[in-house]
Design a protein around this motif. Structure first.
Motif, short mmCIF file in Angstrom:
data_model
loop_
_atom_site.label_atom_id
_atom_site.label_comp_id
_atom_site.label_asym_id
_atom_site.label_seq_id
_atom_site.Cartn_x
_atom_site.Cartn_y
_atom_site.Cartn_z
N SER A 186 3.44 2.97 5.17
CA SER A 186 3.92 4.35 5.01
C SER A 186 3.51 4.88 3.65
O SER A 186 3.13 4.12 2.73
CB SER A 186 5.44 4.41 5.15
N LEU A 187 3.58 6.20 3.51
CA LEU A 187 3.29 6.82 2.22
C LEU A 187 4.23 6.30 1.14
O LEU A 187 3.81 6.06 0.01
CB LEU A 187 3.40 8.34 2.34
N TRP A 188 5.50 6.14 1.49
CA TRP A 188 6.48 5.70 0.50
C TRP A 188 6.17 4.28 0.01
O TRP A 188 6.41 3.95 -1.16
CB TRP A 188 7.88 5.75 1.09
N THR A 189 5.63 3.43 0.88
CA THR A 189 5.28 2.07 0.47
C THR A 189 4.19 2.09 -0.60
O THR A 189 4.27 1.37 -1.60
CB THR A 189 4.79 1.27 1.69
N ILE A 191 3.40 4.73 -2.52
CA ILE A 191 3.95 5.40 -3.70
C ILE A 191 4.75 4.42 -4.55
O ILE A 191 4.65 4.41 -5.78
CB ILE A 191 4.83 6.59 -3.26
N SER A 192 5.54 3.57 -3.90
CA SER A 192 6.34 2.58 -4.64
C SER A 192 5.45 1.56 -5.35
O SER A 192 5.79 1.09 -6.44
CB SER A 192 7.29 1.87 -3.68
N ARG A 195 4.09 3.29 -8.54
CA ARG A 195 5.04 4.12 -9.27
C ARG A 195 5.06 3.79 -10.77
O ARG A 195 5.10 4.69 -11.61
CB ARG A 195 6.44 3.97 -8.70
N HIS A 309 4.67 12.38 -8.92
CA HIS A 309 4.83 12.15 -7.48
C HIS A 309 3.99 13.14 -6.68
O HIS A 309 3.47 12.79 -5.61
CB HIS A 309 6.31 12.25 -7.10
N LEU A 313 1.01 11.74 -4.34
CA LEU A 313 1.00 12.09 -2.92
C LEU A 313 -0.33 12.71 -2.51
O LEU A 313 -0.89 12.39 -1.45
CB LEU A 313 2.15 13.05 -2.62
#
Length: 413
Positions: A186-189, A191-192, A195, A309, A313
């Motif tokens: 996922s995008l969040w994975t 991004i983390s 980070r 962020h 993204l």
């Protein structure tokens, strides 16, 4: 009658004398403006490609003066310096002594150096009021893109450390364990995963905005003439009428009014988006005596959290697998040159995927494409240009110092 004539001539003489004084003052003002413009032109011609020897000579003198000033400041803060030296000695002892604490020391060393690397790149990107090195395009952006491509190719972001982050390699799957699919990423994975690097880079860009702030604040509090042309230009913008301003100047004034009226949230709004006009935010906040933590806190949150962020993204979406494949297909659709341009891009992507799947002990593909060669040369050229701009800037600072000394001696005489 003679007395009346004499009395009538007195006001006329006073009027003529006053007009002469006003004319002399105007001529003197024009001469001062002409002198300032001549000095500016003279300093702008002091660059490496026009006067290399004189520029290097002035750069060396300005560097020595700067080092002397810093040593003098450290001497005034000798108690703090002494405390830091003691702390450094204790940390060095803990670093050298063997024991069970070494794994924590190595971990802290790795994380500290990694964070310091990205903070330093962030400072280089924002320091110098727009003349900084564009380290996002050269370092952070490619790093995020590499992690994104690897995550979709490997189906995971659990890259083995080492060699990550120096080199990205897909994790080896155990027997009987199915590899994660592309849909599981996922995008969040992603991004983390990036980070820490992104936030440290953003914090560095916030730190790079501090020198203009302190310069403008010191000039406003002391009431002295600012020894900075950007600050002088800023004051000229404030003095201009709205009808005499062009679009760029009106935009800068709008940013200045937003920051002045809204305060913390105005600074936060300007820092949270890619905003080229934010270069003057430090000068604006320093000139209007905005409290330090109001300025730096809003800048830090805006640049290191919100803006980073948004940029992360954008890069992750741009370099996701289906977008990259569509871009390569679009390149092939270009008339005449499409096939020739598409081939090296496909070969480069295949080579990067092959590097991700090599295992420990296996040889790493060493074939270099012209794309990676070209990117390396662009990085070298931009770094060289940045170094040249530093040399030119310091040489011009010394020339400005000499001009001030010359006119100060003239006034005393």
């Amino acid at each position: 009658m003679a007395e009346c004539a004499a009395e009538g001539e007195l006001p006329q003489r006073r009027l003529v004398f006053k007009e002469q004084q006003n004319g002399e003052a105007t001529d003197q003002k024009l001469s001062v403006d002409e002198r300032k413009q001549r000095d500016v032109d003279e300093r702008e011609n002091l660059v490496l490609w026009k006067k290399p020897l004189l520029t290097l000579y002035y750069f060396t003198l300005e560097l020595l003066i700067t080092l002397k000033e810093w040593i003098w400041r450290l001497w005034h803060q000798r108690q703090t310096v002494f405390g830091l030296l003691i702390l450094l000695i204790l940390l060095s002892i803990a670093y050298c002594i063997d024991g069970t604490h070494q794994k924590y020391v190595r971990y802290m060393e790795k994380k500290t150096l990694w964070c310091a690397y990205w903070v330093g790149l962030g400072i280089l990107s924002s320091v110098g009021l727009g003349t900084g090195l564009h380290t996002f395009l050269l370092y952070l952006g490619p790093h995020i893109a590499s992690v994104t491509l690897a995550a979709y190719e490997c189906g995971s972001v659990d890259f083995p450390e080492p060699p990550y982050p120096d080199q990205i390699v897909c994790p080896q799957q155990e027997v009987g364990v199915e590899a994660a699919g592309v849909d599981d990423i996922s995008l969040w994975t992603i991004i983390s995963k990036v980070r820490l690097e992104a936030c440290m880079w953003g914090a560095g860009t916030a730190i790079g905005e501090l020198p203009p702030y302190f310069m403008a604040r010191a000039a406003r509090l002391s009431g002295a003439d600012p020894d900075d042309e950007d600050y002088q230009r800023f004051e000229e913008i404030l003095d201009q009428t709205q009808s005499a301003q062009d679009f760029a100047t009106r935009a800068k004034v709008a940013v200045q009014k937003l920051i002045q009226r809204v305060g913390f949230f105005g600074i936060l709004a300007c820092a949270s988006i890619p905003n080229p006009l934010f270069d003057l935010a430090g000068i604006t906040c320093g000139h209007f005596l905005v409290p330090f933590w109001t300025f730096f806190g809003a800048t830090l949150i805006g640049k290191a959290v919100i803006k980073m962020h948004i940029q992360k993204l954008f890069v992750i979406v741009t370099f996701s697998r289906h977008i990259v494949e569509q871009m390569v297909s679009l390149i092939g659709a270009v008339p005449l040159l499409g096939a020739a341009l598409q081939k090296p891009f496909r070969e480069y992507l295949e080579a990067q995927k092959a590097k991700l799947h090599h295992h420990t002990g296996e040889g790493i593909p060493t074939e270099e494409s012209w794309l990676s060669w070209l990117f390396e040369k662009v990085v070298v050229i931009m770094v060289c240009f940045f170094v040249c701009s530093i040399v030119n800037s310091m040489a011009q600072s010394y020339a400005k110092r000499k001009q001030h000394e010359k006119y100060s001696e003239g006034k005393m005489e």
